[in-house]
Design an enzyme around this catalytic site. Sequence first.
Site, mmCIF file in Angstrom:
data_model
loop_
_atom_site.group_PDB
_atom_site.id
_atom_site.type_symbol
_atom_site.label_atom_id
_atom_site.label_comp_id
_atom_site.label_asym_id
_atom_site.label_seq_id
_atom_site.Cartn_x
_atom_site.Cartn_y
_atom_site.Cartn_z
ATOM 1 N N HIS A 185 0.440 -1.078 0.140
ATOM 2 C CA HIS A 185 -0.172 -0.032 0.218
ATOM 3 C C HIS A 185 0.666 1.665 0.230
ATOM 4 O O HIS A 185 1.879 0.917 -0.118
ATOM 5 C CB HIS A 185 -0.745 -0.211 1.748
ATOM 6 C CG HIS A 185 -0.746 -0.013 2.238
ATOM 7 N ND1 HIS A 185 -0.165 -0.762 3.493
ATOM 8 C CD2 HIS A 185 0.453 1.019 3.182
ATOM 9 C CE1 HIS A 185 0.455 -0.482 4.604
ATOM 10 N NE2 HIS A 185 0.620 0.669 4.307
HETATM 11 P P1 TYD Z 1 -2.356 -3.415 7.286
HETATM 12 O O1 TYD Z 1 -1.705 -2.003 7.723
HETATM 13 O O2 TYD Z 1 -3.034 -3.542 6.582
HETATM 14 O O3 TYD Z 1 -0.844 -4.122 7.688
HETATM 15 P P2 TYD Z 1 0.327 -3.970 7.147
HETATM 16 O O4 TYD Z 1 0.211 -3.363 4.958
HETATM 17 O O5 TYD Z 1 1.779 -4.471 7.354
HETATM 18 O O6 TYD Z 1 0.208 -5.719 6.254
HETATM 19 O O7 TYD Z 1 -3.017 -3.759 8.678
HETATM 20 C C1 TYD Z 1 -3.312 -4.520 8.967
HETATM 21 C C2 TYD Z 1 -5.311 -4.897 9.804
HETATM 22 O O8 TYD Z 1 -4.512 -3.421 11.006
HETATM 23 C C3 TYD Z 1 -5.524 -3.785 9.591
HETATM 24 O O9 TYD Z 1 -7.114 -4.099 9.544
HETATM 25 C C4 TYD Z 1 -5.843 -2.519 9.651
HETATM 26 C C5 TYD Z 1 -5.302 -2.525 11.102
HETATM 27 N N1 TYD Z 1 -4.699 -1.563 11.768
HETATM 28 C C6 TYD Z 1 -4.899 -0.797 13.057
HETATM 29 O O10 TYD Z 1 -6.531 -0.875 13.452
HETATM 30 N N2 TYD Z 1 -4.370 0.896 13.087
HETATM 31 C C7 TYD Z 1 -2.894 0.626 13.191
HETATM 32 O O11 TYD Z 1 -1.796 1.126 13.159
HETATM 33 C C8 TYD Z 1 -2.186 -0.182 11.756
HETATM 34 C C9 TYD Z 1 -1.085 0.329 11.440
HETATM 35 C C10 TYD Z 1 -3.117 -1.027 11.552
#
Ligand code: TYD
Length: 141
Positions: free
Chosen positions: A56
């Site tokens: 992302h």
């Molecule tokens: P995501 O950003 O998609 O993880 P990555 O890109 O590292 O694979 O986040 C995973 C899940 O965690 C998503 O449901 C959103 C949640 N999340 C929060 O609630 N707060 C946060 O600060 C972050 C970074 C993620």
Amino acid sequence: MAAYNVYDCSIIELDKHHSERKGNLTVVENGVTLPFDVKRVYYLYDVPGGESRGSHAHRELSQLIVAASGSFKVTLDDGNVRRSFFLNRPYQGLLVRPGLWRDLDDFSSGAVCMVLASDIYKADDYIRDYDEFLKFRQNGL
Ligand code: TYD
């Protein structure tokens, strides 16, 4: 302001206090270490071998990514150039500017990816679709 590109991102050497007897301590301090103030810290851990994270971009968020333990690779993409950084030292951090696509992979066993972020979690700051990201870049941010 012009959009950031991958060459605006680099590995920062963090303050490291070494003691032969007691080990090491590293500090990140608002107003001193980073070009932003830290409003949130989160960390990834227990990432299964072969898995990747990220995929992302953020519209506004700046981050410092640290391999607090173990190692992993971060690949940044500004729509033109991709640049990979291998993180494996707790006293180094990758400064990631806004508007860049990132992929994290090659996690070692026991890796802890600690992220210091310039803002609280905002779902609408994310761009999760690569084509939408390219359009976002073309529109000059
Ligand atoms: P995501 O950003 O998609 O993880 P990555 O890109 O590292 O694979 O986040 C995973 C899940 O965690 C998503 O449901 C959103 C949640 N999340 C929060 O609630 N707060 C946060 O600060 C972050 C970074 C993620």
